[in-house]
Design an enzyme around this catalytic site. Sequence first.
Site, PDB file in Angstrom:
ATOM      1  N   CYS A  11       3.718  -0.391  -7.353  1.00 13.31           N
ATOM      2  CA  CYS A  11       3.189   0.543  -8.355  1.00 13.31           C
ATOM      3  C   CYS A  11       2.064   1.564  -7.666  1.00 13.31           C
ATOM      4  CB  CYS A  11       2.589  -0.216  -9.419  1.00 13.31           C
ATOM      5  SG  CYS A  11       3.458  -1.377  -9.960  1.00 13.31           S
ATOM      6  N   ASN A 112      -2.234  -2.348  -9.427  1.00 11.61           N
ATOM      7  CA  ASN A 112      -1.098  -2.118  -8.138  1.00 11.61           C
ATOM      8  C   ASN A 112      -1.246  -3.323  -7.382  1.00 11.61           C
ATOM      9  OD1 ASN A 112       0.794  -1.372  -6.251  1.00 11.61           O
ATOM     10  ND2 ASN A 112      -1.028  -0.279  -5.214  1.00 11.61           N
ATOM     11  N   TYR A 253       6.428   3.073   5.621  1.00 12.39           N
ATOM     12  CA  TYR A 253       7.548   3.418   4.666  1.00 12.39           C
ATOM     13  C   TYR A 253       7.268   3.790   3.249  1.00 12.39           C
ATOM     14  CZ  TYR A 253      11.970   2.801   1.818  1.00 12.39           C
ATOM     15  OH  TYR A 253      12.558   3.054   0.817  1.00 12.39           O
TER      16      TYR A 253
END
Length: 474
Positions: A11, A112, A253
């Site tokens: 998130c 998150n 990534y």
Amino acid sequence: MYDIRGLNEECGVFGIWDHPNAAELTYMALHSLQHRGQEGAGIVCSNGENIFGARGMGLLPEAISQVQLDSLKSYRHAIGHVRYATTGASELSNVQPFIFKHSKGDLGLAHNGNLTNAQQIKLALESNGAIFQTSSDSEVLGHLLLKAKSENKLANLHASLNQIKGAFAFLVLHPESLSAARDAHGVRPLMLGQVDGAYCVASETCAFTAIGAEYIRDIEPGEVLTFSNETPIHEDFYTKQTSSNMCSMEYVYFARPDSEFRKSSIYEVRKSLGEQLAKEMAHIEADIVIGVPDSSLQAAKGFSNYSGLPNEQGLIKNRYVGRTFITPNQTLRERAVRMKHSPIREVIEGKRVIVIDDSIVRGTTSKFIVKTLKQAGAKEVHMGISSPPLKHPCYYGIDVSTHAELIAAHQTVEEIQKELEVDSLTYLSVEGMHDVFKKHHSKGECYACFTGNYPIEIIDQLLPEEKEKKRKGV
Ligand code: SF4
């Protein structure tokens, strides 16, 4: 972005205190964090006395309408969240920020990460009468805060944070204050910024760029920042037992290349990972190097810089292959991969190609990419991966597939090479990766999905190895 390889982002959070356009800026910031979650989004605002919000399913424009945004316009304090479900079902009740209405005062919460003892705490709270509204692990912090006895909200927050374990960046909005807390191991990122004199916090600095804010610094592991009208910024730590285990995959990534961690550009880190990979692949002879778009383009550039090989654009990504094509079925997944990447024959034909990708999860995408490059006339295809083999699931908020689906968990590099039908396959070493992060001012990283050495205890879930031992009765 949801990835057909099975490596999905977690998130994104954003918060701002005391700005006349708090809701609009939060909306813009969430837009730039959309790559971190597309299942739902929400904004919660404070007017100094109460808390109000809007949230919905889907991408930000679907989740929050203009009418809803307009209704939040007059408030000066806001937090926002974009969601990718790593725990809890994909449904509206799990979309954050959560709002708790309570006689002690309203509370907004955005998280998150992933808590590793949420189930344990939830069971204890439920046995004392608490009723949970969602299946998200994040809700436990709200309950702990409401249950806390002190009149001092910051003391309650410290006490509650000390009860939870796991990886987190939490934003807690009270009508009269906003707190931002990062877990004691610093796994999930959280940054401090400032715009027009107002403080803001975000999962990534690209959110600051989007709203014209200045990036001040990273929030440290175990640190809690609180903003209020009395004290513009209060800096504190909820624990002294901290370590630095920043998620490596954020660098490799997940994060946007225009973001910065510890004042180091993700773009530059990825280039350095490519350079390091080139050192480790110096024995491979080739004509060109190409990157799998988009996240591996920088690593391919770094590879080219070090090796001297020309960096070409050999693959084109179809950006409009959306979620419609995302299915858990292997055959349809292969079809989705085919739609997503297309080779440029003029670049590839007759060449010995080094193709750089950032990771291999199930191997579906990699196998297709090798096949498509060979069909486009590549003489040889050598694959370089700018991270080590992904062998272990993540318990800290990144949906790195289950153990069973991770190809490197069950096959050696030689076996994977054979499976992908590629002329050679080289993964970046953990040591090489560590050297790159050190060069870019990291203070320490999490490598658990490569090594299985988990820096935070997993209380709710037994590790795969422990499960296996239990199964065997060891
Ligand atoms: S296990 Fe892997 S994906 Fe999860 S936090 Fe650690 S480095 Fe990141």
